[in-house]
Motif scaffolding. Structure first.
Motif, PDB file in Angstrom:
ATOM      1  N   PHE A  57       4.010   9.268 -10.592  1.00 51.55           N
ATOM      2  CA  PHE A  57       5.042   8.639  -9.776  1.00 51.55           C
ATOM      3  C   PHE A  57       4.488   8.378  -8.376  1.00 51.55           C
ATOM      4  O   PHE A  57       3.613   9.099  -7.884  1.00 51.55           O
ATOM      5  N   GLU A  58       5.036   7.334  -7.777  1.00 54.07           N
ATOM      6  CA  GLU A  58       4.828   7.095  -6.355  1.00 54.07           C
ATOM      7  C   GLU A  58       6.136   7.404  -5.653  1.00 54.07           C
ATOM      8  O   GLU A  58       7.192   6.902  -6.026  1.00 54.07           O
ATOM      9  N   ARG A  59       6.062   8.297  -4.656  1.00 55.59           N
ATOM     10  CA  ARG A  59       7.265   8.682  -3.910  1.00 55.59           C
ATOM     11  C   ARG A  59       7.574   7.603  -2.890  1.00 55.59           C
ATOM     12  O   ARG A  59       6.728   7.240  -2.060  1.00 55.59           O
ATOM     13  N   THR A  60       8.778   7.042  -2.961  1.00 52.64           N
ATOM     14  CA  THR A  60       9.219   6.020  -2.011  1.00 52.64           C
ATOM     15  C   THR A  60      10.541   6.460  -1.402  1.00 52.64           C
ATOM     16  O   THR A  60      11.152   7.445  -1.842  1.00 52.64           O
ATOM     17  N   GLY A  61      10.985   5.715  -0.441  1.00 49.57           N
ATOM     18  CA  GLY A  61      12.261   6.037   0.184  1.00 49.57           C
ATOM     19  C   GLY A  61      13.429   5.866  -0.762  1.00 49.57           C
ATOM     20  O   GLY A  61      14.495   6.446  -0.564  1.00 49.57           O
ATOM     21  N   ARG A  62      13.239   5.081  -1.793  1.00 48.49           N
ATOM     22  CA  ARG A  62      14.328   4.863  -2.758  1.00 48.49           C
ATOM     23  C   ARG A  62      14.245   5.804  -3.956  1.00 48.49           C
ATOM     24  O   ARG A  62      15.080   5.744  -4.849  1.00 48.49           O
ATOM     25  N   GLY A  63      13.230   6.661  -4.002  1.00 52.58           N
ATOM     26  CA  GLY A  63      13.125   7.607  -5.106  1.00 52.58           C
ATOM     27  C   GLY A  63      11.729   7.652  -5.671  1.00 52.58           C
ATOM     28  O   GLY A  63      10.748   7.694  -4.917  1.00 52.58           O
ATOM     29  N   LEU A  64      11.638   7.616  -6.988  1.00 54.68           N
ATOM     30  CA  LEU A  64      10.354   7.698  -7.674  1.00 54.68           C
ATOM     31  C   LEU A  64      10.062   6.397  -8.410  1.00 54.68           C
ATOM     32  O   LEU A  64      10.911   5.894  -9.149  1.00 54.68           O
ATOM     33  N   GLU A  65       8.866   5.874  -8.194  1.00 50.00           N
ATOM     34  CA  GLU A  65       8.437   4.676  -8.903  1.00 50.00           C
ATOM     35  C   GLU A  65       7.385   5.096  -9.924  1.00 50.00           C
ATOM     36  O   GLU A  65       6.345   5.662  -9.567  1.00 50.00           O
ATOM     37  N   PRO A  66       7.620   4.884 -11.215  1.00 51.54           N
ATOM     38  CA  PRO A  66       6.637   5.291 -12.221  1.00 51.54           C
ATOM     39  C   PRO A  66       5.372   4.444 -12.124  1.00 51.54           C
ATOM     40  O   PRO A  66       5.430   3.241 -11.884  1.00 51.54           O
ATOM     41  N   THR A  67       4.234   5.072 -12.292  1.00 50.07           N
ATOM     42  CA  THR A  67       2.967   4.373 -12.308  1.00 50.07           C
ATOM     43  C   THR A  67       2.737   3.780 -13.691  1.00 50.07           C
ATOM     44  O   THR A  67       3.487   4.046 -14.641  1.00 50.07           O
ATOM     45  N   ALA A  68       1.686   2.990 -13.817  1.00 48.03           N
ATOM     46  CA  ALA A  68       1.345   2.418 -15.123  1.00 48.03           C
ATOM     47  C   ALA A  68       1.046   3.525 -16.126  1.00 48.03           C
ATOM     48  O   ALA A  68       1.385   3.424 -17.321  1.00 48.03           O
ATOM     49  N   ALA A  69       0.423   4.606 -15.649  1.00 49.95           N
ATOM     50  CA  ALA A  69       0.125   5.720 -16.545  1.00 49.95           C
ATOM     51  C   ALA A  69       1.418   6.352 -17.066  1.00 49.95           C
ATOM     52  O   ALA A  69       1.515   6.734 -18.243  1.00 49.95           O
ATOM     53  N   ALA A  70       2.416   6.490 -16.199  1.00 48.33           N
ATOM     54  CA  ALA A  70       3.690   7.072 -16.620  1.00 48.33           C
ATOM     55  C   ALA A  70       4.358   6.215 -17.679  1.00 48.33           C
ATOM     56  O   ALA A  70       4.877   6.726 -18.677  1.00 48.33           O
ATOM     57  N   LEU A  71       4.347   4.909 -17.464  1.00 49.04           N
ATOM     58  CA  LEU A  71       4.965   4.011 -18.440  1.00 49.04           C
ATOM     59  C   LEU A  71       4.222   4.054 -19.770  1.00 49.04           C
ATOM     60  O   LEU A  71       4.826   3.947 -20.842  1.00 49.04           O
ATOM     61  N   ALA A  72       2.873   4.218 -19.688  1.00 49.51           N
ATOM     62  CA  ALA A  72       2.087   4.287 -20.917  1.00 49.51           C
ATOM     63  C   ALA A  72       2.383   5.569 -21.694  1.00 49.51           C
ATOM     64  O   ALA A  72       2.297   5.602 -22.923  1.00 49.51           O
ATOM     65  N   LEU A  73       2.741   6.629 -20.977  1.00 50.50           N
ATOM     66  CA  LEU A  73       3.027   7.911 -21.622  1.00 50.50           C
ATOM     67  C   LEU A  73       4.471   8.056 -22.089  1.00 50.50           C
ATOM     68  O   LEU A  73       4.809   8.976 -22.840  1.00 50.50           O
ATOM     69  N   ALA A  74       5.337   7.150 -21.648  1.00 49.49           N
ATOM     70  CA  ALA A  74       6.774   7.327 -21.865  1.00 49.49           C
ATOM     71  C   ALA A  74       7.140   7.427 -23.341  1.00 49.49           C
ATOM     72  O   ALA A  74       7.902   8.316 -23.752  1.00 49.49           O
TER      73      ALA A  74
END
Length: 301
Positions: A57-74
């Motif tokens: 994840f990338e931590r942003t002001g709006r929350g967590l943005e999944p990385t490409a690796a996260a989406l690949a593991l989902a």
């Protein structure tokens, strides 16, 4: 150069936290979903990232943005979640399973006359339960764990057995109408020795009963003698003479009729017994309760 994911054996709890964060889009939402604390979830995700060697994840002001690796593991993570849920459901079913085998020991009359309709009802209500019916007139089978439950006509005295009285079986003299047509119908108990009587061989129960009535008979007063309860009943049904058996037994034969209603023979108590150590077994308890309810209803009169 692309960083290779590390191979690791990780805790399912970490994957669950990852999926919750992925679905919720924030640690707060994931914590609310799982009923956990945000710092705990943050630690789980960091540990999983460390084990896999990638950022999820990338931590942003709006929350967590999944990385490409996260989406690949989902998808793989969701399959793990489905497997964990299926495993949990299987364990619950196993804990509450009504499948298995229960051994029931009973006397010949109980096993052949009284229990069959109760066991049919049990099979209809609980088709996953298999029953092994042990026909025996002794109590030793419970002590040696040769049976789980016993239905007996005497109260067990052993301290390791738990017994419950579930009714009584009334005993009466009875005979087939063909015999009575030939020999006449006795009007008083004192006339019984003048008839062809069916008695027991080594069992002296009937002799003791006559002695209490003031009629000290001997085995020779009984033209036919057997300790086999099924054979005993069949002799009565064939018209061999006057026998003494339970109401449930002689009622099987329409042409066998009871005699001497004034003769008060002590009824046979019916006891349901189980070994103390296994009475808490859910499967044995279910069958025990079913038999107790059925016998109480059947023998209530």
């Amino acid at each position: 150069m692309q960083k290779r994911m590390a191979t690791a054996h990780f805790d399912w709890t970490l994957v669950r936290s990852f999926l919750a964060a992925l679905e919720a889009g924030s640690l707060m939402g994931a914590a609310r979903t799982l009923g956990a604390h945000q710092p705990t979830l943050s630690r789980h995700i960091s540990e999983l990232e460390s084990q896999l060697g990638v950022a999820l994840f990338e931590r942003t002001g709006r929350g967590l943005e999944p990385t490409a690796a996260a989406l690949a593991l989902a998808d793989a993570a969701r399959q793990m979640q489905a497997g964990a849920q299926a495993l949990g459901q299987a364990l619950v079913r196993q804990q509450h399973s009504t499948q298995g085998t229960v051994r029931i020991a009973a006397s010949q009359i109980m096993a052949s006359v009284v229990l069959p309709p109760l066991l049919v009802a049990l099979q209809q209500a609980e088709p996953g339960i298999q029953v092994e019916l042990v026909v025996s007139n002794g109590l030793a089978n419970l002590l040696r764990r040769e049976a789980d439950i016993a239905v007996r006509m005497v109260r067990p005295q052993q301290a390791t057995l738990v017994a419950r009285k579930v009714g009584e079986m009334r005993v009466q003299p009875c005979a087939h109408r063909h015999y009575l047509q030939r020999a006449g119908v006795p009007q008083t108990p004192q006339e019984l020795p003048n008839h062809r009587l069916i008695g027991y061989d080594r069992d002296d129960t009937i002799l003791r009963g006559f002695a209490r009535m003031g009629l000290p008979l001997t085995p020779q007063h009984f033209a036919l003698r057997t300790d086999d309860q099924i054979a005993y009943g069949q002799l009565i049904a064939a018209g061999a003479g006057i026998g003494f058996t339970s109401e449930q037994f002689w009622q099987q034969w329409p042409e066998v009729q009871p005699l001497l209603p004034q003769l008060k023979i002590p009824p046979l108590p019916c006891w349901l017994a189980v070994h103390r150590e296994i009475r808490g077994n859910p499967l044995v308890r279910l069958v025990y309760d079913h038999l107790a309810e059925g016998l109480l209803a059947l023998l209530k009169d």
